[in-house]
Design an enzyme around this catalytic site. Structure first.
Site, PDB file in Angstrom:
ATOM      1  N   LYS A 178      -2.445  -2.363   7.871  1.00 31.31           N
ATOM      2  CA  LYS A 178      -3.627  -1.865   8.570  1.00 31.31           C
ATOM      3  C   LYS A 178      -3.691  -2.446   9.974  1.00 31.31           C
ATOM      4  O   LYS A 178      -3.367  -3.619  10.192  1.00 31.31           O
ATOM      5  CB  LYS A 178      -4.899  -2.234   7.793  1.00 31.31           C
ATOM      6  CG  LYS A 178      -5.087  -1.433   6.518  1.00 31.31           C
ATOM      7  CD  LYS A 178      -6.421  -1.741   5.880  1.00 31.31           C
ATOM      8  CE  LYS A 178      -6.681  -0.862   4.670  1.00 31.31           C
ATOM      9  NZ  LYS A 178      -7.984  -1.160   4.040  1.00 31.31           N
ATOM     10  N   HIS A 196      -2.666   2.311  -5.611  1.00 32.50           N
ATOM     11  CA  HIS A 196      -3.363   1.107  -5.147  1.00 32.50           C
ATOM     12  C   HIS A 196      -3.647   0.157  -6.309  1.00 32.50           C
ATOM     13  O   HIS A 196      -3.713  -1.069  -6.111  1.00 32.50           O
ATOM     14  CB  HIS A 196      -4.666   1.479  -4.438  1.00 32.50           C
ATOM     15  CG  HIS A 196      -5.166   0.389  -3.539  1.00 32.50           C
ATOM     16  ND1 HIS A 196      -4.587   0.098  -2.315  1.00 32.50           N
ATOM     17  CD2 HIS A 196      -6.170  -0.510  -3.685  1.00 32.50           C
ATOM     18  CE1 HIS A 196      -5.225  -0.921  -1.748  1.00 32.50           C
ATOM     19  NE2 HIS A 196      -6.191  -1.295  -2.566  1.00 32.50           N
ATOM     20  N   HIS A 239      -4.286  -9.172   3.700  1.00 37.62           N
ATOM     21  CA  HIS A 239      -5.744  -9.173   3.829  1.00 37.62           C
ATOM     22  C   HIS A 239      -6.154 -10.021   5.024  1.00 37.62           C
ATOM     23  O   HIS A 239      -5.678 -11.148   5.190  1.00 37.62           O
ATOM     24  CB  HIS A 239      -6.408  -9.742   2.573  1.00 37.62           C
ATOM     25  CG  HIS A 239      -6.359  -8.819   1.407  1.00 37.62           C
ATOM     26  ND1 HIS A 239      -6.541  -9.244   0.104  1.00 37.62           N
ATOM     27  CD2 HIS A 239      -6.139  -7.479   1.327  1.00 37.62           C
ATOM     28  CE1 HIS A 239      -6.452  -8.215  -0.720  1.00 37.62           C
ATOM     29  NE2 HIS A 239      -6.213  -7.144  -0.005  1.00 37.62           N
ATOM     30  N   ARG A 241      -1.017  -2.255  -6.841  1.00 38.40           N
ATOM     31  CA  ARG A 241      -1.217  -3.392  -5.928  1.00 38.40           C
ATOM     32  C   ARG A 241      -2.169  -4.405  -6.557  1.00 38.40           C
ATOM     33  O   ARG A 241      -1.960  -5.612  -6.467  1.00 38.40           O
ATOM     34  CB  ARG A 241      -1.751  -2.855  -4.603  1.00 38.40           C
ATOM     35  CG  ARG A 241      -1.895  -3.842  -3.468  1.00 38.40           C
ATOM     36  CD  ARG A 241      -2.166  -3.041  -2.200  1.00 38.40           C
ATOM     37  NE  ARG A 241      -3.002  -3.724  -1.233  1.00 38.40           N
ATOM     38  CZ  ARG A 241      -2.540  -4.485  -0.260  1.00 38.40           C
ATOM     39  NH1 ARG A 241      -1.242  -4.688  -0.144  1.00 38.40           N
ATOM     40  NH2 ARG A 241      -3.361  -5.046   0.606  1.00 38.40           N
ATOM     41  N   ARG A 295       0.863  -1.181   0.000  1.00 37.33           N
ATOM     42  CA  ARG A 295       0.000   0.000   0.000  1.00 37.33           C
ATOM     43  C   ARG A 295       0.898   1.228   0.000  1.00 37.33           C
ATOM     44  O   ARG A 295       2.009   1.205   0.538  1.00 37.33           O
ATOM     45  CB  ARG A 295      -0.891   0.012   1.240  1.00 37.33           C
ATOM     46  CG  ARG A 295      -1.850  -1.172   1.363  1.00 37.33           C
ATOM     47  CD  ARG A 295      -2.662  -1.063   2.649  1.00 37.33           C
ATOM     48  NE  ARG A 295      -3.624  -2.154   2.794  1.00 37.33           N
ATOM     49  CZ  ARG A 295      -3.384  -3.290   3.438  1.00 37.33           C
ATOM     50  NH1 ARG A 295      -2.203  -3.486   4.012  1.00 37.33           N
ATOM     51  NH2 ARG A 295      -4.313  -4.226   3.528  1.00 37.33           N
ATOM     52  N   TYR A 303      -9.525 -11.041  -6.981  1.00 34.59           N
ATOM     53  CA  TYR A 303      -8.518 -11.116  -8.037  1.00 34.59           C
ATOM     54  C   TYR A 303      -8.651 -12.384  -8.864  1.00 34.59           C
ATOM     55  O   TYR A 303      -8.230 -12.419 -10.012  1.00 34.59           O
ATOM     56  CB  TYR A 303      -7.118 -10.997  -7.434  1.00 34.59           C
ATOM     57  CG  TYR A 303      -6.910  -9.678  -6.748  1.00 34.59           C
ATOM     58  CD1 TYR A 303      -6.848  -8.488  -7.466  1.00 34.59           C
ATOM     59  CD2 TYR A 303      -6.818  -9.597  -5.366  1.00 34.59           C
ATOM     60  CE1 TYR A 303      -6.693  -7.267  -6.839  1.00 34.59           C
ATOM     61  CE2 TYR A 303      -6.659  -8.382  -4.720  1.00 34.59           C
ATOM     62  CZ  TYR A 303      -6.601  -7.226  -5.464  1.00 34.59           C
ATOM     63  OH  TYR A 303      -6.451  -6.004  -4.830  1.00 34.59           O
TER      64      TYR A 303
END
Length: 303
Positions: A181, A249, A275, A252, A157, A284
């Site tokens: 995150k 992003h 994630h 990514r 990120r 994806y």
């Protein structure tokens, strides 16, 4: 002077220091509460007490806001209000939650945009080509090459890249310890090309690679911010004649799509991206399937 919204400051402190949300989420949740209260004041229903807010008032606000806000924006605002009321309940500041049972229209789930491998190569080559053409300074060219290689090579990120220090990269192993995150740490392989770019960048400009020094910085040595990286990306997209709606992003997205196209395991990609849920990564696979179906449609005589 406007009256302060009750408990909002404490809620924001809770988000920042207990839940450790990103600055982006913190800003959005604060704005969600502020705009909701502003609406109640405008219609004469605000009584300076969140206990007195009714479900009808919440639905009235969403109907009004839905006239000029995108559906996703509305969902994000409801997420902010739900988080706020959850905090109020936990602190025993209210007994009732007017958002209980609230339903919203489902969101469409568009497939993420990404660059093809050929497009990605053109973008990665753009900074050095601009320097050779005299359109970009030498320092900026090598730094921007490093930025693009790290974003794409590690699937980082942009906030993770901006926060990355030299002390969190193992050059011999070719990996970085990234804070994602929720301040969760993960190991990201960066690839030999990105590591070589970093070595060249540091050596060519005799940079001080102290453990707490930022990996990507301005010529003056200051840590770069996401907006600066977003801006320089536009320069290189233009040079490579690529769509200008691409963002850091979406690099990514390109990383994840190319990994899966190359046969990577879905759970491995989930771990690389950081994630929390596999369902987030599964989008994806839909990208890859969509590409296969399009190839079939164009090439098969019975398609």
């Amino acid at each position: 002077m406007p009256t302060a919204i009750p408990h909002l400051t404490e809620f924001c402190d809770h988000l920042a220091h207990v839940r450790r949300v990103s600055g982006y989420t913190l800003r959005n949740y604060r704005t969600a509460v502020e705009q909701f209260v502003a609406h109640l004041k405008q219609i004469g229903k605000w009584q300076d007490d969140f206990e007195l807010v009714s479900p009808i008032q919440v639905r009235s606000y969403l109907v009004e806001a839905g006239r000029f806000k995108a559906r996703r924006t509305l969902h994000n605002q409801v997420s902010g209000l739900r988080a706020f009321y959850l905090y109020l309940r936990q602190q025993e500041l209210v007994r009732n939650n007017p958002l209980t049972g609230l339903s919203l229209p489902k969101l469409d789930k568009p497939l993420p945009k990404f660059l093809t491998e050929m497009q990605m190569r053109a973008l990665l080559n753009a900074p050095i080509l601009l320097w050779k053409d005299g359109k970009l300074g030498e320092y900026e060219a090598f730094r921007d090459s490093l930025i693009l290689e790290l974003l794409y090579g590690g699937g980082l990120r942009v906030s993770e890249l901006c926060g990355l220090n030299h002390g969190r990269i193992d050059l011999e192993q070719g990996v970085a310890r990234v804070l994602g995150k929720g301040r969760k740490e993960r190991i990201c392989p960066l690839g030999p090309v990105a590591i070589q770019c970093l070595r060249i960048f540091v050596q060519r400009f005799d940079l001080e690679a102290a453990l707490d020094a930022p990996v990507v910085c301005t010529r003056a040595g200051r840590r770069m911010e996401p907006r600066q990286i977003q801006k320089l990306l536009k320069t290189h997209l233009t040079a490579a004649e690529l769509p200008l709606d691409m963002t850091p992003h979406k690099l990514r997205h390109s990383f994840a799509t190319h990994m899966l196209d190359g046969g990577a395991d879905l759970r491995a990609v989930q771990e690389l991206l950081g994630h929390a849920n596999l369902s987030t990564t599964q989008i994806y696979t839909h990208v890859s399937i969509a590409r296969l179906k399009e190839a079939h449609r164009q090439a098969h005589p019975r398609a």
